[in-house]
Enzyme design. Structure first.
Site, PDB file in Angstrom:
ATOM      1  N   CYS A 124       0.944  -1.143  -0.059  1.00 46.33           N
ATOM      2  CA  CYS A 124       0.076  -0.098  -0.048  1.00 46.33           C
ATOM      3  C   CYS A 124       0.849   1.270   0.085  1.00 46.33           C
ATOM      4  O   CYS A 124       1.648   1.396   0.951  1.00 46.33           O
ATOM      5  CB  CYS A 124      -0.870  -0.104   1.208  1.00 46.33           C
ATOM      6  SG  CYS A 124      -1.940   1.366   1.496  1.00 46.33           S
ATOM      7  N   HIS A 176      -4.106  -4.515 -10.275  1.00 46.92           N
ATOM      8  CA  HIS A 176      -4.824  -3.658 -10.621  1.00 46.92           C
ATOM      9  C   HIS A 176      -5.327  -3.402 -11.863  1.00 46.92           C
ATOM     10  O   HIS A 176      -4.647  -4.226 -13.082  1.00 46.92           O
ATOM     11  CB  HIS A 176      -4.222  -2.227 -10.464  1.00 46.92           C
ATOM     12  CG  HIS A 176      -3.970  -1.812  -9.162  1.00 46.92           C
ATOM     13  ND1 HIS A 176      -4.520  -1.065  -8.272  1.00 46.92           N
ATOM     14  CD2 HIS A 176      -2.711  -2.238  -8.444  1.00 46.92           C
ATOM     15  CE1 HIS A 176      -3.930  -1.075  -7.074  1.00 46.92           C
ATOM     16  NE2 HIS A 176      -2.916  -1.535  -7.087  1.00 46.92           N
ATOM     17  N   GLU A 235     -10.967  -0.580  -3.978  1.00 46.10           N
ATOM     18  CA  GLU A 235      -9.727  -1.595  -3.593  1.00 46.10           C
ATOM     19  C   GLU A 235     -10.356  -2.933  -3.141  1.00 46.10           C
ATOM     20  O   GLU A 235     -11.385  -2.964  -2.360  1.00 46.10           O
ATOM     21  CB  GLU A 235      -9.178  -1.024  -2.250  1.00 46.10           C
ATOM     22  CG  GLU A 235      -8.341   0.241  -2.740  1.00 46.10           C
ATOM     23  CD  GLU A 235      -7.146   0.571  -1.589  1.00 46.10           C
ATOM     24  OE1 GLU A 235      -6.478  -0.419  -0.962  1.00 46.10           O
ATOM     25  OE2 GLU A 235      -7.274   1.628  -1.314  1.00 46.10           O
ATOM     26  N   CYS A 275      -5.859   5.428  -3.666  1.00 45.07           N
ATOM     27  CA  CYS A 275      -4.866   4.376  -3.581  1.00 45.07           C
ATOM     28  C   CYS A 275      -3.655   4.453  -4.168  1.00 45.07           C
ATOM     29  O   CYS A 275      -3.508   4.837  -5.332  1.00 45.07           O
ATOM     30  CB  CYS A 275      -5.704   3.131  -4.202  1.00 45.07           C
ATOM     31  SG  CYS A 275      -4.829   1.445  -4.557  1.00 45.07           S
ATOM     32  N   GLY A 308      -2.700   2.130  -6.978  1.00 39.99           N
ATOM     33  CA  GLY A 308      -3.879   2.322  -7.932  1.00 39.99           C
ATOM     34  C   GLY A 308      -3.265   3.545  -8.759  1.00 39.99           C
ATOM     35  O   GLY A 308      -3.528   3.456 -10.102  1.00 39.99           O
TER      36      GLY A 308
END
Length: 281
Positions: A76, A154, A215, A224, A227
């Site tokens: 993350c 993703h 997510e 994100c 992302g």
């Protein structure tokens, strides 16, 4: 019952509960993440982050992330930035370059510090991986999307209607094409702004991209980090942008640069303390 000290932090609205696992033992972090992330009956967050000692000499500290549904995430970006701020401002390190062990490998953080305060953090997010050869997406309108792994999966779709993430994000997360489930981004190219030129590295024009994200394990989140990186990579690969983008998400903006010299993606953005507290376990 044990009382666990925690800190609530967010990166562009992507909020997590941070616990110093060097002080507190959390025997069942998945269960804790579910209970504590509940926005009505718990603290409220997108998940739980444990900060620990690194078991390998290549890293200074370790990070484990558990989503609001209890599943463990591999990486993350927003949480990484928050950990950098936490470690420095809470006196756990005096370094402004920190090596953080994640399930996706060791990530390097560079802290931009002013009078003892971390103003922003740049994270080396590593190299993107493309694995889209055999994906089957049943919705014909979405088949032009691109799969990008930033240590976690993703799927990025460019569209004028980024708000359709609210209708389609959960369904797409669970498609058979994504056996590990998937984070879903809906993105729209906004502008190319010469005024955002990066002064220090000559990155050139910057493309502004509006992105909304679903997510896996958490649902719609304010931002994100991985992302944002995946969106910038997909935009560059499809010719919609260059290698420097600003990704505007619901909770704020992240600066993403995909550098040619090492093929790594670098993410820069803020990290914010919200409050400290204690919770019984």
């Amino acid at each position: 019952m044990n009382k666990i000290s925690f800190t609530k932090m967010h990166g562009c609205g992507n909020d997590y509960i941070y616990v110093d696992a060097m002080r507190h033992d959390i025997p069942d972090p998945s269960k804790a993440a579910i209970a504590w992330s509940d926005r009505h009956k718990g603290i409220g967050s997108d998940g739980l982050v444990l900060i620990g000692v690194s078991p390998v000499p290549e890293a200074d500290f370790s990070m484990r992330i558990f989503n609001a549904d209890g599943s463990e995430a591999m990486m993350c970006g927003n949480a990484s930035r928050c950990i950098g701020k936490y470690l420095f401002e809470r006196g756990l390190t005096s370094k402004t370059e920190i090596h953080l062990l994640t399930l996706s490998g060791v990530r390097t953080l560079w802290l931009q510090v002013d009078n003892g305060v971390v103003k922003s953090v740049t994270v080396d997010m590593g190299e993107p991986v493309l694995e889209d050869d055999n994906l089957f997406i049943p919705d014909p309108e979405l088949r032009e999307g691109m799969f990008v792994s930033m240590g976690n999966p993703h799927f990025v779709i460019f569209t004028d209607d980024v708000d359709q993430v609210e209708r389609k994000g959960q369904v797409m997360e669970l498609l058979p094409a994504f056996p590990q489930r998937c984070n879903i981004e809906f993105a729209r190219i906004e502008t190319v702004d010469e005024g955002l030129r990066a002064e220090d590295n000559g990155a050139g024009e910057v493309t502004v991209i509006r992105t909304r994200v679903w997510e896996r394990g958490s649902g719609i989140t304010q931002a994100c980090g991985t992302g944002a990186c995946a969106t910038a990579v997909a935009a560059a690969l499809t010719g919609k942008a260059g290698r420097h983008s600003q990704i505007v998400m619901d909770g704020g903006t992240l600066d993403i640069e995909w550098r040619e010299k090492d093929n790594h993606v670098y993410m820069t953005g803020p990290a914010t303390f919200v409050f400290d507290g204690e919770i019984e376990m």
